[in-house]
Design an enzyme around this catalytic site. Structure first.
Site, PDB file in Angstrom:
ATOM      1  N   LYS A   1      60.568  69.503 104.316  1.00 53.93           N
ATOM      2  CA  LYS A   1      59.630  69.538 103.198  1.00 53.93           C
ATOM      3  C   LYS A   1      60.103  68.675 102.028  1.00 53.93           C
ATOM      4  O   LYS A   1      59.350  68.424 101.095  1.00 53.93           O
ATOM      5  CB  LYS A   1      59.393  70.976 102.736  1.00 53.93           C
ATOM      6  CG  LYS A   1      60.586  71.703 102.158  1.00 53.93           C
ATOM      7  CD  LYS A   1      60.183  73.112 101.753  1.00 53.93           C
ATOM      8  CE  LYS A   1      61.317  73.869 101.094  1.00 53.93           C
ATOM      9  NZ  LYS A   1      60.899  75.197 100.614  1.00 53.93           N
TER      10      LYS A   1
ATOM     11  N   LYS B   1      64.657  66.844 112.206  1.00 51.59           N
ATOM     12  CA  LYS B   1      63.831  67.997 111.870  1.00 51.59           C
ATOM     13  C   LYS B   1      62.832  67.632 110.777  1.00 51.59           C
ATOM     14  O   LYS B   1      63.152  66.878 109.851  1.00 51.59           O
ATOM     15  CB  LYS B   1      64.739  69.140 111.381  1.00 51.59           C
ATOM     16  CG  LYS B   1      64.026  70.422 111.010  1.00 51.59           C
ATOM     17  CD  LYS B   1      65.047  71.446 110.530  1.00 51.59           C
ATOM     18  CE  LYS B   1      64.386  72.731 110.071  1.00 51.59           C
ATOM     19  NZ  LYS B   1      65.377  73.712 109.561  1.00 51.59           N
TER      20      LYS B   1
ATOM     21  N   LYS C   1      75.065  69.231 100.032  1.00 48.98           N
ATOM     22  CA  LYS C   1      74.216  69.219  98.837  1.00 48.98           C
ATOM     23  C   LYS C   1      74.929  68.605  97.641  1.00 48.98           C
ATOM     24  O   LYS C   1      74.296  67.973  96.790  1.00 48.98           O
ATOM     25  CB  LYS C   1      73.756  70.638  98.506  1.00 48.98           C
ATOM     26  CG  LYS C   1      72.708  71.179  99.475  1.00 48.98           C
ATOM     27  CD  LYS C   1      72.225  72.561  99.069  1.00 48.98           C
ATOM     28  CE  LYS C   1      71.131  73.045  99.999  1.00 48.98           C
ATOM     29  NZ  LYS C   1      70.633  74.393  99.622  1.00 48.98           N
TER      30      LYS C   1
END
Length: 335
Positions: A204, A201, A119
Site C-alpha cells: 500500500k 508483495k 525502517k
C-alpha cells in the site's frame, strides 16, 4: 461481542494501520479471512493508529483515514456486534501496559528487530524512539486481552516472538499473568503480488499507483490497472513460478470467485492474456462493488459509526483494565 459467557472461545487479536491505501492484498490476505473467524473465536480488530505516528502524519488526514478504515472493516463484513472493532488510541491501557512491558524487554532484543533496521534506513530524518520500541507496543496490544492467537505475516513473526518472550519472562517472575500467544495461520489467502513487479508483495506504500489496487478504486480504475499488469510475451496461461505475473492474476481471480487454481486453469485453457485480464477485472469488480457501496452508506451515517466507536472503546477498555489491574498489582504499583 466478547462477554462473560463467551463459551471459552479462544481470543484472536489483529489490526491494520490507517496509513496509505488498503489494497486487495490487505483484503484477501487478512480482512476477508477475519470475517470468517467470529463464529469460532472471540475477535478484536483494532485500527492501530498509535503505531501510525512513528512516521509523521497529517493530523486531519490521519483522523479521516482511521475513520475510513474502521468503516471498511464493517463494510467488508466484520459485524461490530459480533467482533470488538475499535481505535487503539481510544483505549489508554495500550500505552500504559507498553511502558510496563518496556521495563521487561532487553535492549539486545530490540536491536535484533529486522523491521527497525529496514525502517530506520528509510526514516533517517525521523529516527525516533517510537520506531525502536514499536514491537513493545505491539506486544502490549496482544497481551492486554489475553490473546490466544495472532494472525501474522512473515514481516511480523519476529514481533510476535518478542511478545511471547516478554509474556513468558513476566510470568516467570510474577506467576501466571499473561497468555502466551500463538501465531494463527490462515486456511486460505494467497499472497497478492505487485501488478508491476509480480515477484514482490503488493504494498500500500508503493509509489507506483499502477502496482496496487485499492479496495476503494472505481471499476474503471481497476480495469485499467489489471489491463496494465505485467505478464510476459508468451501468451500462454500457466500457473508456474516462472510466470509470476500470470500466477498473480490467477490468484486474484480465484480469490474473487472462491475458485480453486485447477478450476481456474481449466477455465482459461486456450484463452489469451487479454481474455484473462478482462475476466480477472470482472471478478474483482464484482467482489469489491458491494463493499464499496456499504462503505459509502456507513460513512454517511455519522450517528451509527460514532455509536460503534464509543461503545466499542468502552468495551475494549473494560476488558483491557482487567489485565492491566492485575499487572499493576504484580509489579507493586500502589492500589
Amino acid at each position: 461481542m466478547m462477554n462473560e459467557q463467551a463459551n471459552q472461545k479462544k481470543i484472536i487479536f489483529s489490526g491494520m494501520q490507517p496509513t496509505g491505501v488498503i489494497t486487495i492484498g490487505n483484503y484477501f490476505g487478512a480482512l476477508k479471512n477475519w470475517v470468517k473467524l467470529h463464529n469460532e473465536y472471540n475477535c478484536l480488530f483494532c485500527v492501530v493508529d498509535m503505531h501510525s505516528i512513528t512516521t509523521r502524519q497529517d493530523p486531519v488526514k490521519l483522523r479521516k483515514s482511521a475513520r475510513e478504515l474502521l468503516a471498511l472493516y464493517i463494510a467488508a463484513g466484520l459485524d461490530p456486534d459480533e467482533n470488538l472493532i475499535y481505535y487503539q488510541s481510544h483505549v489508554p491501557q495500550h500505552a500504559e501496559l507498553s511502558w510496563i512491558l518496556s521495563c521487561f524487554t532487553y535492549m539486545g532484543e530490540l536491536n535484533r528487530m529486522t523491521q527497525f533496521k529496514e525502517k530506520s534506513q528509510k526514516s533517517e530524518l525521523n529516527l525516533n524512539a517510537g520506531l525502536y520500541t514499536y514491537p513493545i507496543l505491539m506486544a502490549a496490544d496482544i497481551l492486554l486481552f489475553k490473546t490466544d492467537l495472532v494472525p501474522v505475516g512473515n514481516d511480523q513473526k519476529q514481533h510476535l516472538e518478542l511478545a511471547r518472550d516478554i509474556a513468558s519472562r513476566f510470568n516467570g517472575i510474577y506467576g501466571d499473568t499473561f497468555t502466551v500467544p500463538e501465531p494463527y495461520i490462515a486456511k486460505m489467502g494467497a499472497r497478492i503480488a505487485s501488478l508491476q513487479e509480480p515477484t514482490k508483495k503488493m504494498s500500500k506504500s508503493d509509489e507506483n499507483p499502477n502496482a496496487y489496487i485499492s479496495l476503494l478504486d472505481e471499476p474503471s480504475v481497476i480495469r485499467k490497472k489489471i489491463k496494465r499488469a505485467v505478464t510476459d510475451s508468451e501468451d500462454l496461461i500457466a500457473y508456474t513460478e516462472e510466470k509470476a505475473g500470470i500466477r498473480n492474476l490467477i490468484d486474484i481471480y480465484c480469490l474473487s470467485k472462491d475458485m480453486t487454481t485447477d478450476a481456474a486453469i481449466a477455465h482459461f485453457q486456450g484463452k489469451g492474456y487479454g481474455e484473462l485480464k478482462e475476466e480477472v477485472a470482472d471478478a474483482l469488480i464484482a467482489e469489491l462493488e458491494p463493499i464499496q457501496k456499504r462503505f459509502k452508506e456507513i460513512l454517511s451515517d455519522k450517528a451509527y459509526l460514532d455509536g460503534i466507536i464509543h461503545k466499542n472503546a468502552e468495551s475494549a477498555s473494560h476488558l483491557a483494565q482487567r489485565v492491566l489491574r492485575k499487572v499493576k498489582k504484580k509489579v507493586g504499583y500502589p492500589q
